[in-house]
Scaffold this motif. Structure first.
Motif, short mmCIF file in Angstrom:
data_model
loop_
_atom_site.label_atom_id
_atom_site.label_comp_id
_atom_site.label_asym_id
_atom_site.label_seq_id
_atom_site.Cartn_x
_atom_site.Cartn_y
_atom_site.Cartn_z
N GLY A 38 36.03 29.14 15.48
CA GLY A 38 35.86 30.44 16.18
C GLY A 38 34.65 30.92 16.62
O GLY A 38 34.32 32.19 16.89
N TRP A 39 33.60 30.01 16.74
CA TRP A 39 32.18 30.52 17.32
C TRP A 39 32.40 30.87 18.66
O TRP A 39 33.21 30.41 19.34
N ARG A 40 31.83 31.65 19.06
CA ARG A 40 31.86 32.37 20.33
C ARG A 40 31.06 31.15 21.48
O ARG A 40 30.42 30.50 20.87
N GLU A 42 28.96 31.54 23.68
CA GLU A 42 27.49 31.90 23.68
C GLU A 42 26.63 30.99 22.41
O GLU A 42 25.56 30.49 22.97
N MET A 43 27.33 31.05 21.27
CA MET A 43 26.81 30.75 20.15
C MET A 43 26.67 29.13 20.14
O MET A 43 25.78 28.50 19.83
N ILE A 44 27.94 28.70 20.55
CA ILE A 44 27.73 27.03 20.89
C ILE A 44 26.96 26.68 21.87
O ILE A 44 26.30 25.57 21.54
N SER A 45 26.69 27.20 23.05
CA SER A 45 25.76 27.00 24.05
C SER A 45 24.26 27.07 23.25
O SER A 45 23.46 26.20 23.81
N GLN A 46 24.19 28.15 22.69
CA GLN A 46 22.82 28.06 21.89
C GLN A 46 22.38 27.07 21.13
O GLN A 46 21.44 26.34 20.96
N ALA A 47 23.53 26.66 20.22
CA ALA A 47 23.29 25.37 19.10
C ALA A 47 23.05 24.21 19.92
O ALA A 47 22.33 23.18 19.39
N LEU A 48 23.56 24.27 21.17
CA LEU A 48 23.43 22.70 21.84
C LEU A 48 22.35 22.80 22.53
O LEU A 48 21.90 21.63 23.11
N LEU A 67 39.27 29.33 28.99
CA LEU A 67 38.27 29.85 29.97
C LEU A 67 38.67 31.39 30.22
O LEU A 67 37.67 32.29 30.07
N ILE A 68 39.86 31.70 30.29
CA ILE A 68 40.30 33.19 30.73
C ILE A 68 40.03 33.92 29.19
O ILE A 68 39.43 34.74 29.39
N GLU A 69 40.47 33.36 27.86
CA GLU A 69 40.24 33.88 26.83
C GLU A 69 38.63 34.27 26.83
O GLU A 69 38.07 35.32 26.48
N ALA A 70 37.65 33.22 26.95
CA ALA A 70 36.13 33.34 26.69
C ALA A 70 35.61 34.44 27.72
O ALA A 70 34.79 35.08 27.28
N SER A 71 36.28 34.36 29.09
CA SER A 71 35.97 35.28 29.86
C SER A 71 36.26 36.72 29.50
O SER A 71 35.64 37.81 29.78
#
Length: 88
Positions: A38-40, A42-48, A67-71
């Motif tokens: 359930g990580w957002r 943006e958080m996954i992107s930052q962690a990577l 993608l639609i849900e994240a958007s």
């Protein structure tokens, strides 16, 4: 741990299990487990350590529904900042 030690350890594991595992596979696994937890995005992107969300999207192989849900989540969190309602 240095890079050589990691590759050496993974090679020993491969010899014992007959399963090839690379650091990149473990990195993708980490990212996908964070997504399932359930990580957002943006958080996954930052962690990577990704600079751009589209890199993370490609990395996770997100399908259209994801993608639609994240958007939509991004829009809901940011619409007031960008004063979207004033533009509509």
């Amino acid at each position: 741990m240095n890079v050589g030690s990691v590759y050496s350890m993974l090679k020993r594991m491969e010899n014992k299990t007959k399963l090839k595992i690379t650091p990149h596979m473990l990195r993708r696994y980490f990212a996908n487990m964070r997504k399932e937890a359930g990580w957002r995005l943006e958080m996954i992107s930052q962690a990577l350590g990704h600079k751009h969300l589209d890199t993370t999207v490609r990395y996770l192989n997100l399908i259209d529904d994801d993608l639609i849900e994240a958007s939509n989540e991004f829009y809901e969190r940011r619409s007031s900042i960008y004063r979207v309602q004033e533009l509509l």
